[in-house]
Design a protein around this motif. Sequence first.
Motif, PDB file in Angstrom:
ATOM      1  N   GLU A  54       2.608   1.960  -3.409  1.00  0.00           N
ATOM      2  CA  GLU A  54       1.876   2.192  -4.581  1.00  0.00           C
ATOM      3  C   GLU A  54       1.343   3.581  -4.504  1.00  0.00           C
ATOM      4  O   GLU A  54       1.062   4.402  -5.265  1.00  0.00           O
ATOM      5  CB  GLU A  54       0.662   1.033  -4.918  1.00  0.00           C
ATOM      6  CG  GLU A  54       1.331  -0.198  -5.054  1.00  0.00           C
ATOM      7  CD  GLU A  54       0.250  -1.179  -5.680  1.00  0.00           C
ATOM      8  OE1 GLU A  54       0.622  -2.233  -6.619  1.00  0.00           O
ATOM      9  OE2 GLU A  54      -0.778  -1.128  -5.341  1.00  0.00           O
ATOM     10  N   SER A  55       0.995   3.797  -3.237  1.00  0.00           N
ATOM     11  CA  SER A  55       0.500   4.993  -2.925  1.00  0.00           C
ATOM     12  C   SER A  55       1.215   6.191  -2.573  1.00  0.00           C
ATOM     13  O   SER A  55       1.169   7.453  -3.310  1.00  0.00           O
ATOM     14  CB  SER A  55      -0.817   5.140  -1.774  1.00  0.00           C
ATOM     15  OG  SER A  55       0.294   4.619  -0.461  1.00  0.00           O
ATOM     16  N   ILE A  56       2.352   6.086  -1.964  1.00  0.00           N
ATOM     17  CA  ILE A  56       3.431   7.150  -1.857  1.00  0.00           C
ATOM     18  C   ILE A  56       4.364   7.206  -2.995  1.00  0.00           C
ATOM     19  O   ILE A  56       4.666   8.281  -3.461  1.00  0.00           O
ATOM     20  CB  ILE A  56       4.013   7.050  -0.342  1.00  0.00           C
ATOM     21  CG1 ILE A  56       2.856   6.961   0.776  1.00  0.00           C
ATOM     22  CG2 ILE A  56       5.060   7.975  -0.212  1.00  0.00           C
ATOM     23  CD1 ILE A  56       3.445   6.864   1.984  1.00  0.00           C
ATOM     24  N   GLY A  64       4.294   5.245  -5.899  1.00  0.00           N
ATOM     25  CA  GLY A  64       3.825   5.031  -7.136  1.00  0.00           C
ATOM     26  C   GLY A  64       4.733   3.928  -7.774  1.00  0.00           C
ATOM     27  O   GLY A  64       4.808   3.917  -9.146  1.00  0.00           O
ATOM     28  N   ARG A 116       8.074  11.885  -6.456  1.00  0.00           N
ATOM     29  CA  ARG A 116       6.699  11.865  -6.073  1.00  0.00           C
ATOM     30  C   ARG A 116       6.781  12.514  -4.616  1.00  0.00           C
ATOM     31  O   ARG A 116       5.621  13.055  -4.146  1.00  0.00           O
ATOM     32  CB  ARG A 116       6.151  10.494  -5.822  1.00  0.00           C
ATOM     33  CG  ARG A 116       5.881   9.518  -6.978  1.00  0.00           C
ATOM     34  CD  ARG A 116       4.567  10.011  -7.597  1.00  0.00           C
ATOM     35  NE  ARG A 116       3.581   9.887  -6.869  1.00  0.00           N
ATOM     36  CZ  ARG A 116       2.538   8.909  -7.119  1.00  0.00           C
ATOM     37  NH1 ARG A 116       2.843   7.981  -7.866  1.00  0.00           N
ATOM     38  NH2 ARG A 116       1.570   8.632  -6.302  1.00  0.00           N
ATOM     39  N   TYR A 134       0.840  -1.154   0.186  1.00  0.00           N
ATOM     40  CA  TYR A 134       0.082  -0.060  -0.009  1.00  0.00           C
ATOM     41  C   TYR A 134       0.824   1.431  -0.012  1.00  0.00           C
ATOM     42  O   TYR A 134       0.566   2.168  -0.763  1.00  0.00           O
ATOM     43  CB  TYR A 134      -0.899  -0.007   1.149  1.00  0.00           C
ATOM     44  CG  TYR A 134      -1.979  -0.918   1.075  1.00  0.00           C
ATOM     45  CD1 TYR A 134      -3.253  -0.724   0.374  1.00  0.00           C
ATOM     46  CD2 TYR A 134      -1.911  -2.207   1.735  1.00  0.00           C
ATOM     47  CE1 TYR A 134      -4.332  -1.467   0.560  1.00  0.00           C
ATOM     48  CE2 TYR A 134      -2.914  -3.265   1.627  1.00  0.00           C
ATOM     49  CZ  TYR A 134      -4.183  -2.830   0.960  1.00  0.00           C
ATOM     50  OH  TYR A 134      -5.088  -3.756   0.710  1.00  0.00           O
ATOM     51  N   TRP A 135       2.117   1.236   0.793  1.00  0.00           N
ATOM     52  CA  TRP A 135       2.698   2.448   0.842  1.00  0.00           C
ATOM     53  C   TRP A 135       3.528   2.639  -0.501  1.00  0.00           C
ATOM     54  O   TRP A 135       3.652   3.755  -0.936  1.00  0.00           O
ATOM     55  CB  TRP A 135       4.000   2.122   1.804  1.00  0.00           C
ATOM     56  CG  TRP A 135       3.173   2.211   3.267  1.00  0.00           C
ATOM     57  CD1 TRP A 135       2.067   2.893   3.711  1.00  0.00           C
ATOM     58  CD2 TRP A 135       3.902   1.632   4.539  1.00  0.00           C
ATOM     59  NE1 TRP A 135       1.907   2.599   5.114  1.00  0.00           N
ATOM     60  CE2 TRP A 135       2.937   1.870   5.625  1.00  0.00           C
ATOM     61  CE3 TRP A 135       5.012   1.062   4.694  1.00  0.00           C
ATOM     62  CZ2 TRP A 135       3.249   1.527   6.810  1.00  0.00           C
ATOM     63  CZ3 TRP A 135       5.303   0.443   5.885  1.00  0.00           C
ATOM     64  CH2 TRP A 135       4.372   0.812   7.019  1.00  0.00           C
ATOM     65  N   THR A 177      10.179   2.911   1.129  1.00  0.00           N
ATOM     66  CA  THR A 177       9.228   3.845   0.406  1.00  0.00           C
ATOM     67  C   THR A 177       9.631   5.248   0.083  1.00  0.00           C
ATOM     68  O   THR A 177       9.501   5.902  -0.778  1.00  0.00           O
ATOM     69  CB  THR A 177       7.481   3.780   0.859  1.00  0.00           C
ATOM     70  OG1 THR A 177       7.427   2.295   1.027  1.00  0.00           O
ATOM     71  CG2 THR A 177       6.745   4.292   0.349  1.00  0.00           C
ATOM     72  N   ARG A 193     -10.566   5.987   6.967  1.00  0.00           N
ATOM     73  CA  ARG A 193     -11.334   4.727   6.970  1.00  0.00           C
ATOM     74  C   ARG A 193     -12.174   4.494   7.921  1.00  0.00           C
ATOM     75  O   ARG A 193     -12.909   3.686   8.089  1.00  0.00           O
ATOM     76  CB  ARG A 193     -10.395   3.438   6.680  1.00  0.00           C
ATOM     77  CG  ARG A 193      -9.438   3.644   5.618  1.00  0.00           C
ATOM     78  CD  ARG A 193     -10.067   3.509   4.245  1.00  0.00           C
ATOM     79  NE  ARG A 193      -9.227   3.336   3.161  1.00  0.00           N
ATOM     80  CZ  ARG A 193      -9.375   3.294   2.024  1.00  0.00           C
ATOM     81  NH1 ARG A 193     -10.585   3.367   1.491  1.00  0.00           N
ATOM     82  NH2 ARG A 193      -8.190   3.358   0.960  1.00  0.00           N
ATOM     83  N   GLY A 202      -8.472  -1.747   3.721  1.00  0.00           N
ATOM     84  CA  GLY A 202      -7.015  -1.116   2.996  1.00  0.00           C
ATOM     85  C   GLY A 202      -5.895  -1.975   3.845  1.00  0.00           C
ATOM     86  O   GLY A 202      -5.615  -3.028   3.982  1.00  0.00           O
TER      87      GLY A 202
END
Length: 396
Positions: A30-32, A34, A140, A27-28, A131, A241, A189
């Motif tokens: 991909e979201s932070i 990229g 990013r 999750y980190w 990350t 969430r 998540g």
Amino acid sequence: YSAFKGVDQVLILACGTSYYAGSVARYWLESIAGVPTNVEVASEYRYRDSVPNPRTLVITISQSGETADTLAALKHARSLGMQTTLTVCNVATSAMVRECRFAFLTRAGVEVGVASTKAFTTQLVGLFLLTLVLGQLRGRLDEAQVGLHLKALRHLPTAVAAVLALEPQIVAWSQAFASKENALFLGRGLHYPVALEGALKLKEISYIHAEAYPAGELKHGPLALVTAAMPVVTIAPNDQREEQHAGGARARRRAVRLRRRRHPHRERAGHARDPHARALRTAVADPARGVAAAAGVSHSGGARHRYRQAAEPGQERDRRVTPGARPHVERGGAIPRDCSGARRAPRDAHGGILAAVAASTDPRAPDGFDPPGPCQQTLGRDAGAGRHRPRDRACE
């Protein structure tokens, strides 16, 4: 950092608790940062055909650095041409450190118990730092954003100390868990892998069966097992969430309340709520079972009465039933007739004429529909008597 500049994607190989740490890191990453990320169970990675990418960063995670399945998966990935490797490990002299090109040592100290605890938290810290590096290399994150994330990491010791201060309350919760046979963990998540880790720890340490599900998947099957006697642990921190978790919690409480309302006699076979009883009430056209079944009428008592059919399959309800006929009107019941014997249209509570559909099926009825009989014809409200009265007294 130059070795990571050409990285297009990340492949994480791990087992058990380390696999859940890698699932959180996905999750980190991909979201932070990229970066497209795949997380594989190391013991299964060798037994399927995968599509290798030479520009992939292969990350292995292991507390001891000697996990046989993870070492075999690492060698398999290198044989496919993916040579950029990094390990997140707790032992500097392990085989995993020797096999990988880069190593991040968690330095968590020796794990005393079988269940991995502090190794899991330090693995998460190491993967979060990675990350930040990849996010900065890919443009990013800027220096200010990286500084904010590092400041939040430095707050971790204080946050962990606050959690450890809750030990008396946690001990009280453990008393309630000790007598249970099953438990359910939920998360949404990146909290879903944390729920998986919680269920694994409960199984390893207390030998209580526990399962973990994404919070949104609870309604797709697992909710059938939730009762007032099953503890449900929801990983729901105060973040974006929170409202979604609150909706799931309301659904679980509603399901438990509905189960409490069940009366014991309803669980017995044959009750109207029983699926087998409902199947018997389904209308099935079967001439061999009598007039009602031949017409496809349900065997429920109300339907038999409305259609004047057999009280039991193969038996006529009364002599007025014509075998093979299916008389019925819009509101059910026998076909109304007036005192002269003529068929008439039934009235509803407001005096309106209901539409009748039995004229074409009743062999006793002439073509078309008869007009109302004389008993139905009424005068307007009489001023003296204050009531409706029949126009033809002979019919009274």
